[in-house]
Design an enzyme around this catalytic site. Structure first.
Site, mmCIF file in Angstrom:
data_model
loop_
_atom_site.group_PDB
_atom_site.id
_atom_site.type_symbol
_atom_site.label_atom_id
_atom_site.label_comp_id
_atom_site.label_asym_id
_atom_site.label_seq_id
_atom_site.Cartn_x
_atom_site.Cartn_y
_atom_site.Cartn_z
ATOM 1 N N ASP A 5 -11.023 -6.127 -2.078
ATOM 2 C CA ASP A 5 -10.021 -6.833 -2.887
ATOM 3 C C ASP A 5 -8.824 -7.250 -2.033
ATOM 4 O OD1 ASP A 5 -11.650 -6.260 -5.053
ATOM 5 O OD2 ASP A 5 -10.471 -4.515 -5.665
ATOM 6 N N GLY A 43 -3.054 -1.920 -7.871
ATOM 7 C CA GLY A 43 -3.956 -2.626 -6.959
ATOM 8 C C GLY A 43 -5.412 -2.205 -7.053
ATOM 9 N N HIS A 64 -10.282 -0.130 -2.003
ATOM 10 C CA HIS A 64 -10.446 -1.481 -2.549
ATOM 11 C C HIS A 64 -10.241 -2.527 -1.447
ATOM 12 C CE1 HIS A 64 -6.189 -0.623 -2.691
ATOM 13 N NE2 HIS A 64 -5.911 -1.874 -2.946
ATOM 14 N N ASP A 112 -1.223 -1.632 4.750
ATOM 15 C CA ASP A 112 -1.297 -0.555 5.742
ATOM 16 C C ASP A 112 -2.461 -0.819 6.690
ATOM 17 O OD1 ASP A 112 -1.491 1.780 7.189
ATOM 18 O OD2 ASP A 112 -1.293 3.094 5.450
ATOM 19 N N ASP A 142 -4.657 -6.312 -7.454
ATOM 20 C CA ASP A 142 -4.812 -7.265 -6.353
ATOM 21 C C ASP A 142 -5.552 -8.509 -6.831
ATOM 22 O OD1 ASP A 142 -3.583 -5.462 -4.628
ATOM 23 O OD2 ASP A 142 -5.478 -4.673 -3.861
ATOM 24 N N ARG A 187 -7.206 -13.743 1.729
ATOM 25 C CA ARG A 187 -7.966 -14.984 1.853
ATOM 26 C C ARG A 187 -7.487 -16.029 0.849
ATOM 27 N NH1 ARG A 187 -11.647 -16.885 -1.107
ATOM 28 N NH2 ARG A 187 -13.093 -18.459 -0.421
ATOM 29 N N HIS A 216 0.851 -1.195 0.000
ATOM 30 C CA HIS A 216 0.000 0.000 0.000
ATOM 31 C C HIS A 216 0.884 1.243 0.000
ATOM 32 C CE1 HIS A 216 -3.553 -2.421 1.779
ATOM 33 N NE2 HIS A 216 -3.614 -2.372 0.470
#
Length: 163
Positions: free
Chosen positions: A110, A75, A107, A100, A80, A116, A28
């Site tokens: 995302d 991203g 987003h 961050d 992402d 995950r 980030h």
């Protein structure tokens, strides 16, 4: 003697991670300087592997390290998701994602999906510098490694049979 097949909740199959790892690099905005500094410090190790990054981060790392970095989109513009797809397609072996924790991301959905999917596909994941240091200096970085993958469909079927 061959070891018994692991329970489906542990592994349904394995994926070979070769000696040359495919490493995703994501950061980030407020963590980009930290990731670039970390990558520069670990340049000698990283140059032995294939590097992938989201748009801006990948470009900054390629420029600083003078190494090739396959770049996905930025991203927030889908990078992402592209990294997540590469993980799901077993085209990435490791994810270094300096996110961050103090700033909401437009987003954010995302970002959570990317974290995950890294867990679902059981890839090594580092979200801060200390974890990245331990991961990148592991003896396993330069070796073949059989990574377990779970077929969650089989897992769910087996759990319903146990009830």
């Amino acid at each position: 003697m061959q070891s018994p097949k692991p329970h489906p909740s542990i592994a349904s199959k394995t994926v070979l991670m070769g000696e040359k790892k495919r490493i995703g690099l994501v950061a980030h905005d407020y963590r980009k300087i930290d990731l670039i500094d970390w990558a520069d410090y670990n340049r000698d190790i990283l140059m032995q592997h294939d590097l992938y990054g989201t748009g801006t981060t990948g470009g900054l790392i390629a420029e600083k390290l003078q190494l090739p970095v396959h770049r996905f989109m930025s991203g927030p513009l889908g990078g992402d998701l592209q990294i997540g797809a590469a993980i799901a397609e077993t085209r990435l072996d490791i994810l270094i994602f300096f996110w961050d924790p103090l700033q909401a991301q437009p987003h954010d959905v995302d970002v959570k999906a990317l974290l995950r999917i890294a867990i679902v596909y059981n890839i090594p994941l580092a979200c801060n510098r200390s974890s990245a240091d331990f991961l990148i200096t592991s003896e396993l970085m330069g070796e073949n490694y059989e990574r377990y993958l779970v077929d969650y469909g089989d897992r769910l079927k087996s759990l319903s049979k146990e009830e």
